[in-house]
Design a protein around this motif. Structure first.
Motif, short mmCIF file in Angstrom:
data_model
loop_
_atom_site.label_atom_id
_atom_site.label_comp_id
_atom_site.label_asym_id
_atom_site.label_seq_id
_atom_site.Cartn_x
_atom_site.Cartn_y
_atom_site.Cartn_z
N ARG A 108 -0.71 -8.93 18.33
CA ARG A 108 -1.69 -9.73 17.58
C ARG A 108 -2.24 -8.98 16.37
NH1 ARG A 108 -4.60 -11.18 14.46
NH2 ARG A 108 -6.38 -12.62 14.53
N TRP A 109 -2.51 -7.67 16.50
CA TRP A 109 -3.30 -6.98 15.50
C TRP A 109 -2.53 -5.97 14.65
CZ3 TRP A 109 -7.59 -9.27 14.46
CH2 TRP A 109 -8.27 -9.98 15.47
N ALA A 110 -1.23 -5.77 14.90
CA ALA A 110 -0.48 -4.78 14.13
C ALA A 110 -0.46 -5.11 12.64
CB ALA A 110 0.94 -4.66 14.67
N ILE A 111 -0.21 -6.36 12.31
CA ILE A 111 -0.15 -6.75 10.89
C ILE A 111 -1.50 -6.51 10.21
CG2 ILE A 111 -0.65 -9.17 11.46
CD1 ILE A 111 1.50 -7.94 8.50
N THR A 112 -2.60 -6.77 10.94
CA THR A 112 -3.93 -6.57 10.37
C THR A 112 -4.17 -5.11 10.06
OG1 THR A 112 -4.76 -8.45 11.66
CG2 THR A 112 -6.40 -6.91 10.78
N LEU A 113 -3.91 -4.24 11.05
CA LEU A 113 -4.14 -2.81 10.83
C LEU A 113 -3.22 -2.26 9.77
CD1 LEU A 113 -5.45 -0.08 11.55
CD2 LEU A 113 -3.58 0.23 13.19
N GLN A 114 -1.93 -2.55 9.86
CA GLN A 114 -0.99 -1.92 8.95
C GLN A 114 -1.13 -2.39 7.51
OE1 GLN A 114 0.72 0.70 9.61
NE2 GLN A 114 0.14 0.68 11.78
N THR A 115 -1.58 -3.61 7.31
CA THR A 115 -1.89 -4.05 5.95
C THR A 115 -3.05 -3.24 5.38
OG1 THR A 115 -1.15 -6.31 6.42
CG2 THR A 115 -2.58 -6.01 4.52
N TYR A 116 -4.04 -2.99 6.22
CA TYR A 116 -5.20 -2.21 5.77
C TYR A 116 -4.84 -0.74 5.59
CZ TYR A 116 -10.09 -0.93 5.20
OH TYR A 116 -11.29 -0.46 4.70
N VAL A 117 -4.00 -0.20 6.47
CA VAL A 117 -3.52 1.17 6.31
C VAL A 117 -2.79 1.31 4.97
CG1 VAL A 117 -1.85 2.87 7.16
CG2 VAL A 117 -3.38 1.72 8.76
N GLN A 118 -1.93 0.34 4.65
CA GLN A 118 -1.19 0.40 3.40
C GLN A 118 -2.14 0.41 2.20
OE1 GLN A 118 3.00 -1.25 2.92
NE2 GLN A 118 1.78 -2.93 2.10
N LEU A 119 -3.18 -0.42 2.26
CA LEU A 119 -4.16 -0.46 1.18
C LEU A 119 -4.92 0.86 1.06
CD1 LEU A 119 -5.92 -1.91 -0.96
CD2 LEU A 119 -7.38 -2.68 0.93
N THR A 120 -5.43 1.37 2.17
CA THR A 120 -6.25 2.59 2.11
C THR A 120 -5.42 3.81 1.72
OG1 THR A 120 -6.01 2.85 4.52
CG2 THR A 120 -8.00 1.76 3.73
N MET A 121 -4.16 3.87 2.16
CA MET A 121 -3.31 4.99 1.75
C MET A 121 -2.96 4.89 0.27
SD MET A 121 -3.26 6.91 4.34
CE MET A 121 -2.23 8.17 3.59
N LEU A 122 -2.78 3.68 -0.23
CA LEU A 122 -2.54 3.51 -1.66
C LEU A 122 -3.74 4.02 -2.46
CD1 LEU A 122 -0.85 2.42 -4.02
CD2 LEU A 122 -1.91 0.17 -3.63
N LYS A 123 -4.93 3.71 -2.00
CA LYS A 123 -6.13 4.21 -2.67
C LYS A 123 -6.16 5.74 -2.66
CE LYS A 123 -9.25 0.30 -1.79
NZ LYS A 123 -10.49 -0.12 -1.08
N GLN A 124 -5.73 6.35 -1.55
CA GLN A 124 -5.69 7.82 -1.48
C GLN A 124 -4.75 8.37 -2.55
OE1 GLN A 124 -7.88 9.38 0.68
NE2 GLN A 124 -6.90 9.47 2.68
N HIS A 125 -3.56 7.78 -2.65
CA HIS A 125 -2.57 8.26 -3.62
C HIS A 125 -3.09 8.14 -5.06
CE1 HIS A 125 1.11 9.10 -1.28
NE2 HIS A 125 0.73 8.14 -0.47
N LEU A 126 -3.84 7.08 -5.34
CA LEU A 126 -4.24 6.79 -6.72
C LEU A 126 -5.60 7.34 -7.10
CD1 LEU A 126 -3.05 3.06 -7.04
CD2 LEU A 126 -1.89 5.13 -7.85
N SER A 127 -6.33 7.89 -6.16
CA SER A 127 -7.67 8.38 -6.47
C SER A 127 -7.60 9.54 -7.46
CB SER A 127 -8.40 8.82 -5.20
OG SER A 127 -7.69 9.87 -4.55
N ALA A 128 -8.61 9.61 -8.33
CA ALA A 128 -8.65 10.65 -9.35
C ALA A 128 -8.89 12.02 -8.72
CB ALA A 128 -9.76 10.35 -10.35
N SER A 129 -8.34 13.04 -9.36
CA SER A 129 -8.49 14.39 -8.84
C SER A 129 -8.61 15.39 -9.99
CB SER A 129 -7.29 14.77 -7.97
OG SER A 129 -7.37 16.12 -7.55
N LEU A 130 -9.49 16.38 -9.82
CA LEU A 130 -9.61 17.46 -10.78
C LEU A 130 -8.98 18.75 -10.28
CD1 LEU A 130 -13.31 16.91 -11.95
CD2 LEU A 130 -11.21 16.18 -13.10
#
Length: 262
Positions: A108-130
């Motif tokens: 029931r919940w795999a698609i819900t979690l993994q969609t959110y994991v994909q979003l949050t990991m994308l944010k990690q990759h794209l976050s600004a860094s000094l």
């Protein structure tokens, strides 16, 4: 949040932007896997636009393979940015815990979690860094190639859910530049991971059987042997804490200054 929550108007805005960038983005970014070199074209990729991006190191491995210990060791070094997996986000999405729900009822919940994991990991990759070096716990790539694939192959994710997640992943990786300079693989036996899981007693992990860890281990072995995303460093990680700290010190320079193909 799910893929369906992104409006059609947003997609229509993104695609023309990608085309505009394609016209002026040079080709020729390189990537090397174990045993060979290939050219990775950046044409057509949406890029952040920042100059002098940090070296990106992704620490990969099974659940309880020692990733947190690895990141903690390197976090003590100056000029290193460490990005742990955003587990706290997965445990609390506006009061909901999709991580616990997925472990309790993955069909029931795999698609819900993994969609959110994909979003949050994308944010990690794209976050600004000094910082000159960014060290990430896992990546958007292992989220797809390991955990989504395991859910699908085990019959716990319907084919349509897998297809939707794959479409999103393919679009993201085709249109957004997500460079990785080194993958550090903490190669740990499933049995060792299972023992560590029992000792650390995280609430969501109490239901994880040894068979699940065995499946994740095999997927990591298969994916990392054939991936062409980045150079690979394999570190045996069945050691105790002191043994692992020695391993990190031994490989410190190799991890922080990965060599690029000429």
């Amino acid at each position: 949040m799910s893929a369906g929550s992104v409006s059609a108007s947003l997609i229509r805005c993104l695609i023309p932007a990608a085309r505009r960038i394609t016209a002026r983005t040079p080709v020729g970014t390189k990537s090397r896997a174990r045993g060979g070199t290939r050219q990775m074209a950046t044409a057509g990729k949406l890029v952040s636009g920042r100059e002098g991006r940090p070296t990106v190191v992704c620490v990969e491995g099974n659940i309880a393979s020692g990733k947190t210990t690895c990141l903690e060791y390197f976090s003590r070094i100056s000029d290193i940015e460490v990005l742990p997996e955003p587990i706290s986000n997965w445990r609390n999405v506006r009061g909901h815990n999709p991580l616990a729900l997925m472990y309790q009822d993955p069909e029931r919940w795999a698609i819900t979690l993994q969609t959110y994991v994909q979003l949050t990991m994308l944010k990690q990759h794209l976050s600004a860094s000094l910082a000159p070096v960014r060290m990430m716990e896992r990546s958007i790539f292992s989220a797809k190639h390991i955990f989504v694939e395991n859910l699908f192959r085990s019959g716990k994710m319907p084919e349509v859910d897998h297809a939707v997640l794959s479409e999103w992943f393919d679009w993201i990786t085709a249109n957004i530049s997500l460079p990785v300079d080194l993958i550090v693989y903490l190669q740990t036996s499933p049995e060792t991971c299972h023992e560590r899981l029992k000792r650390r007693c995280r609430e969501e992990e109490k239901v994880i059987p040894l068979e699940y860890l065995q499946s994740i281990h095999q997927l990591y072995e298969d994916w990392l042997l054939r991936q062409t995303l980045a150079p690979l460093l394999v570190i045996p990680a069945d050691h105790d804490l002191q043994g692992m700290l020695r391993q990190y010190e031994e490989h410190r320079e190799q991890i922080l200054t990965p060599r690029h193909p000429s």
